[in-house]
Design a protein around this motif. Structure first.
Motif, short mmCIF file in Angstrom:
data_model
loop_
_atom_site.label_atom_id
_atom_site.label_comp_id
_atom_site.label_asym_id
_atom_site.label_seq_id
_atom_site.Cartn_x
_atom_site.Cartn_y
_atom_site.Cartn_z
N ASP A 30 45.48 33.58 35.41
CA ASP A 30 46.20 32.33 35.61
C ASP A 30 45.28 31.34 36.32
OD1 ASP A 30 47.87 30.25 36.30
OD2 ASP A 30 49.46 31.52 37.11
N ALA A 31 45.05 30.21 35.69
CA ALA A 31 44.12 29.22 36.24
C ALA A 31 44.61 28.62 37.56
CB ALA A 31 43.87 28.11 35.23
N THR A 32 45.89 28.83 37.88
CA THR A 32 46.42 28.28 39.14
C THR A 32 46.19 29.25 40.31
OG1 THR A 32 48.64 29.23 38.81
CG2 THR A 32 48.21 27.04 37.87
N ALA A 33 45.70 30.45 40.04
CA ALA A 33 45.42 31.41 41.12
C ALA A 33 44.28 30.88 41.97
CB ALA A 33 45.06 32.77 40.53
N SER A 34 44.34 31.14 43.28
CA SER A 34 43.27 30.68 44.17
C SER A 34 42.07 31.61 44.11
CB SER A 34 43.78 30.56 45.60
OG SER A 34 44.27 31.81 46.07
N ALA A 35 42.31 32.89 43.79
CA ALA A 35 41.23 33.87 43.71
C ALA A 35 41.76 35.12 43.00
CB ALA A 35 40.72 34.25 45.09
N VAL A 36 40.82 35.97 42.59
CA VAL A 36 41.17 37.27 42.00
C VAL A 36 40.53 38.34 42.89
CG1 VAL A 36 41.06 38.75 39.97
CG2 VAL A 36 41.05 36.27 39.69
N ILE A 37 41.30 39.36 43.22
CA ILE A 37 40.76 40.52 43.94
C ILE A 37 40.62 41.66 42.95
CG2 ILE A 37 41.18 42.21 45.76
CD1 ILE A 37 42.83 39.99 47.19
N VAL A 78 38.27 31.15 38.44
CA VAL A 78 38.54 31.27 39.88
C VAL A 78 37.61 32.30 40.52
CG1 VAL A 78 40.93 30.58 39.54
CG2 VAL A 78 40.36 33.00 39.57
N PRO A 79 37.36 32.19 41.82
CA PRO A 79 36.49 33.15 42.51
C PRO A 79 37.03 34.57 42.43
CG PRO A 79 36.83 31.19 43.86
CD PRO A 79 37.80 31.10 42.72
N ILE A 80 36.10 35.53 42.35
CA ILE A 80 36.45 36.95 42.28
C ILE A 80 35.95 37.64 43.55
CG2 ILE A 80 36.21 39.10 40.98
CD1 ILE A 80 35.50 37.33 38.52
N ILE A 81 36.87 38.28 44.25
CA ILE A 81 36.54 39.04 45.45
C ILE A 81 36.53 40.51 45.08
CG2 ILE A 81 37.20 39.59 47.82
CD1 ILE A 81 38.87 36.91 47.72
N ASP A 164 37.12 49.27 58.07
CA ASP A 164 37.27 50.67 58.46
C ASP A 164 38.14 51.48 57.51
OD1 ASP A 164 35.67 50.42 60.74
OD2 ASP A 164 37.35 49.66 61.93
N SER A 165 39.00 50.83 56.74
CA SER A 165 39.90 51.55 55.84
C SER A 165 40.16 50.72 54.60
CB SER A 165 41.22 51.85 56.54
OG SER A 165 41.93 50.64 56.78
N SER A 166 40.74 51.36 53.58
CA SER A 166 41.10 50.64 52.35
C SER A 166 42.14 49.57 52.64
CB SER A 166 41.63 51.62 51.30
OG SER A 166 40.62 52.52 50.89
N GLU A 167 43.05 49.87 53.56
CA GLU A 167 44.07 48.90 53.91
C GLU A 167 43.44 47.66 54.57
OE1 GLU A 167 44.16 52.14 54.69
OE2 GLU A 167 45.74 52.78 53.30
N ASP A 168 42.51 47.90 55.50
CA ASP A 168 41.81 46.77 56.14
C ASP A 168 41.01 45.99 55.12
OD1 ASP A 168 42.84 47.54 58.57
OD2 ASP A 168 41.01 48.54 59.26
N MET A 169 40.41 46.70 54.17
CA MET A 169 39.61 46.04 53.13
C MET A 169 40.47 45.09 52.30
SD MET A 169 37.91 47.89 49.80
CE MET A 169 39.57 48.26 49.21
N LEU A 170 41.63 45.56 51.88
CA LEU A 170 42.51 44.70 51.08
C LEU A 170 43.06 43.55 51.91
CD1 LEU A 170 44.40 47.36 48.92
CD2 LEU A 170 42.63 45.74 48.18
N ASP A 171 43.34 43.80 53.18
CA ASP A 171 43.80 42.72 54.07
C ASP A 171 42.72 41.65 54.20
OD1 ASP A 171 46.22 43.95 54.50
OD2 ASP A 171 45.69 44.76 56.47
N LYS A 172 41.46 42.08 54.34
CA LYS A 172 40.36 41.12 54.46
C LYS A 172 40.20 40.33 53.16
CE LYS A 172 36.91 39.08 56.43
NZ LYS A 172 37.13 38.17 57.58
N ALA A 173 40.30 41.02 52.03
CA ALA A 173 40.19 40.34 50.74
C ALA A 173 41.31 39.31 50.59
CB ALA A 173 40.23 41.35 49.60
N MET A 174 42.51 39.69 51.00
CA MET A 174 43.64 38.76 50.93
C MET A 174 43.42 37.56 51.85
SD MET A 174 46.04 39.71 48.79
CE MET A 174 46.70 41.15 47.93
N ALA A 175 42.85 37.82 53.03
CA ALA A 175 42.59 36.73 53.98
C ALA A 175 41.57 35.74 53.39
CB ALA A 175 42.08 37.30 55.30
N LEU A 176 40.56 36.27 52.71
CA LEU A 176 39.58 35.39 52.07
C LEU A 176 40.23 34.56 50.97
CD1 LEU A 176 36.57 37.88 51.79
CD2 LEU A 176 36.65 35.82 53.22
#
Length: 238
Positions: A30-37, A78-81, A164-176
């Motif tokens: 979707d071109a309206t997405a701000s980013a893709v993880i 869109v940017p890819i994280i 430190d964890s997969s959960e933290d990783m996804l949280d950081k990706a979401m924050a970006l």
């Protein structure tokens, strides 16, 4: 938007059908997405091509860009994280390098095993890695096929953030992704396009390309009143 490589029982080793699905996912973002993880399910990002079905992948028509996942990623608007959990090996490494930035768990690692299995890289590993980390480091990675731990990849500048964890990783990706969403979405897309296109050219060609795109934007898309309003609101908070 989140795209997940989903074959955890095989460390997300890629089959031809999976590659087609991944290419379609990036083609249809979707071109309206701000980013893709982009991440992998389970304890691996991707162990690369499933070599038990390699003939199906390596005997296809290479001109069929519609099914080329890296080609589609490079042309995604869109940017890819890349959220790298565990192994990113060979084709998985190349897919990671097609992302705009990487967030990784501390137990993640990268490996270029092309030389181990007698396969030539075809998704840009021999081009991108030397530019990102230097030619000698890229040679070492390619010729030894050794694992590059996430900490070392971070020190090389390949990984942006360690978690430190997969959960933290996804949280950081979401924050970006959230940080990107607060910027002008049209300009983010255009800026990404300039960076991607300029990356593959000489310095002078890249500068000229940037200049052309900038003036095209200035003449056709600049909303000076909107820019002034944003600036004044920001200045009032300083």
């Amino acid at each position: 938007a989140v795209v997940t490589i989903d074959r955890p029982e095989a460390l997300n080793a890629l089959t031809w059908s999976m590659l087609q699905q991944l290419a379609a996912a990036f083609r249809d973002i979707d071109a309206t997405a701000s980013a893709v993880i982009l991440t992998g399910k389970g304890r691996s990002f991707s162990a690369g091509i499933d070599l038990t079905a390699a003939s199906e992948v390596f005997t296809r028509d290479e001109s069929e860009k519609i099914h080329d996942v890296v080609w589609q990623m490079e042309r995604c608007e869109v940017p890819i994280i890349g959220a790298i959990n565990g192994a990113a090996i060979t084709a998985g490494f190349e897919i990671a390098l097609a992302c705009d930035m990487l967030v990784a768990t501390r137990d993640a690692f990268f490996a270029d095993t092309h030389c181990k299995f007698g396969i030539m890289p075809g998704w840009g590993l021999s081009v991108k890695l030397p530019r990102l980390v230097g030619i000698n480091r890229a040679r070492e990675a390619a010729f030894t096929s050794r694992r590059i731990p996430a900490q070392e990849a971070f020190e090389w500048g390949l990984v942006n953030h360690l978690c430190d964890s997969s959960e933290d990783m996804l949280d950081k990706a979401m924050a970006l992704a959230k940080a990107m969403s607060r910027n002008d979405p049209d300009l983010v897309k255009k800026y990404r396009g300039v960076l991607v296109e300029g990356y593959g050219t000489s310095y002078e060609e890249a500068r000229e390309h940037e200049r052309r795109k900038a003036w095209e934007h200035y003449r056709q898309h600049m909303d000076f009143a909107k820019i002034r309003s944003k600036f004044e609101k920001r200045r009032s908070k300083l």
